[in-house]
Design an enzyme around this catalytic site. Structure first.
Site, mmCIF file in Angstrom:
data_model
loop_
_atom_site.group_PDB
_atom_site.id
_atom_site.type_symbol
_atom_site.label_atom_id
_atom_site.label_comp_id
_atom_site.label_asym_id
_atom_site.label_seq_id
_atom_site.Cartn_x
_atom_site.Cartn_y
_atom_site.Cartn_z
ATOM 1 N N GLY A 70 5.354 3.148 -0.443
ATOM 2 C CA GLY A 70 6.497 3.001 -0.544
ATOM 3 C C GLY A 70 6.889 2.074 -1.538
ATOM 4 O O GLY A 70 6.617 1.823 -2.778
ATOM 5 N N ASN B 240 1.009 -1.153 0.002
ATOM 6 C CA ASN B 240 0.116 0.071 -0.034
ATOM 7 C C ASN B 240 0.965 1.348 -0.014
ATOM 8 O O ASN B 240 0.265 2.357 -0.317
ATOM 9 C CB ASN B 240 -1.039 -0.183 1.226
ATOM 10 C CG ASN B 240 -0.316 -0.104 2.462
ATOM 11 O OD1 ASN B 240 0.669 -0.885 2.614
ATOM 12 N ND2 ASN B 240 -0.629 0.840 3.594
ATOM 13 N N SER C 171 16.691 -9.273 11.440
ATOM 14 C CA SER C 171 15.563 -9.805 10.663
ATOM 15 C C SER C 171 15.443 -9.927 9.259
ATOM 16 O O SER C 171 15.214 -10.682 8.631
ATOM 17 C CB SER C 171 14.213 -9.021 11.053
ATOM 18 O OG SER C 171 14.200 -7.615 10.391
ATOM 19 N N GLY D 150 7.069 -4.888 6.111
ATOM 20 C CA GLY D 150 8.029 -4.825 7.290
ATOM 21 C C GLY D 150 7.822 -3.528 8.202
ATOM 22 O O GLY D 150 7.161 -2.708 7.564
ATOM 23 N N TYR E 16 16.347 -4.729 13.434
ATOM 24 C CA TYR E 16 15.694 -4.708 11.946
ATOM 25 C C TYR E 16 16.967 -5.596 10.868
ATOM 26 O O TYR E 16 16.694 -6.314 10.211
ATOM 27 C CB TYR E 16 15.736 -3.103 11.452
ATOM 28 C CG TYR E 16 15.265 -3.277 10.020
ATOM 29 C CD1 TYR E 16 14.135 -3.203 9.520
ATOM 30 C CD2 TYR E 16 16.192 -2.730 9.076
ATOM 31 C CE1 TYR E 16 13.626 -2.996 8.212
ATOM 32 C CE2 TYR E 16 15.913 -2.362 7.609
ATOM 33 C CZ TYR E 16 14.612 -2.604 7.390
ATOM 34 O OH TYR E 16 14.214 -2.478 6.100
#
EC number: 1.1.1.100
Length: 239
Positions: A13, A11, A148, A82, A145
């Site tokens: 970026g 939705n 992951s 993310g 981050y």
């Protein structure tokens, strides 16, 4: 031929640019989003928007059922959804760490596992995971981050070995700093500091990430699997 494509977190970026690229290619595109409303431009273009929190296995199952009813089994999956919760390690809470890993890594596990049900039956499929240069290079204040996103590389390469004989490819795109809402909140000084480390001397456009993803999902990339493709202006080279 038009394919059933799912882009998680499509939705805004990078995800939005990826969804646009596949829609422009004539594919049947679905996106997941967690909150707010999907962009009107996508829904007007026939993109199916499904509200789905990928940290919830039941929502993932229901989301796939809706997509399969309207577009058929997912043939191309782009795991893009993310979050970030940046903090120095000594100030990072348990929730800061686990929520980022649960969305970025565990959430990817959930959507990939569910997509593979149809891909195994079809004996073909394309899976592209959106990692980050931070997952390869590291970044102070982003241990959660980076962990992951680094995990996505091992995940993809393991599945490339596990399912290659079924004609299902798994590849990773590792963007650098991209000009999106997430980076536009940075101060001018922060933006200049980042750009100074990028050999090409600028941020990426979301469309440049989308082009790499669309290539990996194409017939031209049929013999590429287990690859990590950096789209980072040279920021992470050597890592």
């Amino acid at each position: 031929m038009s394919r059933s494509v799912l882009v998680t977190g499509g939705n805004r970026g990078i995800g939005l640019a990826i969804a646009r690229a596949f829609a422009d290619n004539g594919d049947q595109v679905a996106i997941t989003y967690r909150s707010g409303e999907p962009p009107r431009e996508l829904t007007d273009a026939g993109v199916l928007a499904v509200r789905c929190d990928i940290t919830d296995a039941e929502q993932v199952e229901q989301g796939y059922k809706e997509i399969e009813e309207k577009h058929g089994p997912v043939e191309v999956l782009v795991a893009n959804a993310g979050i970030t919760k940046d903090q120095l390690l000594m100030r990072m809470s348990e929730e800061d760490f686990t929520s980022v890993v649960d969305t970025n890594l565990n959430g990817t596990f959930r959507v990939v596992k569910r997509a593979n049900r149809g891909m195994l039956r079809a004996k073909k499929g394309r899976v592209v995971l959106i990692s980050s240069v931070v997952g390869l290079l590291g970044s102070a204040g982003q241990a959660n981050y980076a962990a992951s996103k680094a995990g996505l590389v091992g995940f993809a390469r393991s599945l490339a070995r596990e399912l290659g004989s079924r004609n299902i490819t798994f590849n990773v795109v590792a963007p650098g700093f991209v000009d999106t809402d997430m980076t536009q909140v940075l101060t001018e000084e922060q933006r200049e500091s980042i750009v100074s480390k990028v050999p090409l001397g600028r941020y990426a456009r979301p469309e440049e990430i989308a082009a790499a993803v669309r290539f990996l999902a194409s017939d031209d990339a049929s013999y590429i699997t287990g690859a990590v493709i950096p789209v980072d202006g040279g920021l992470g080279m050597g890592h």
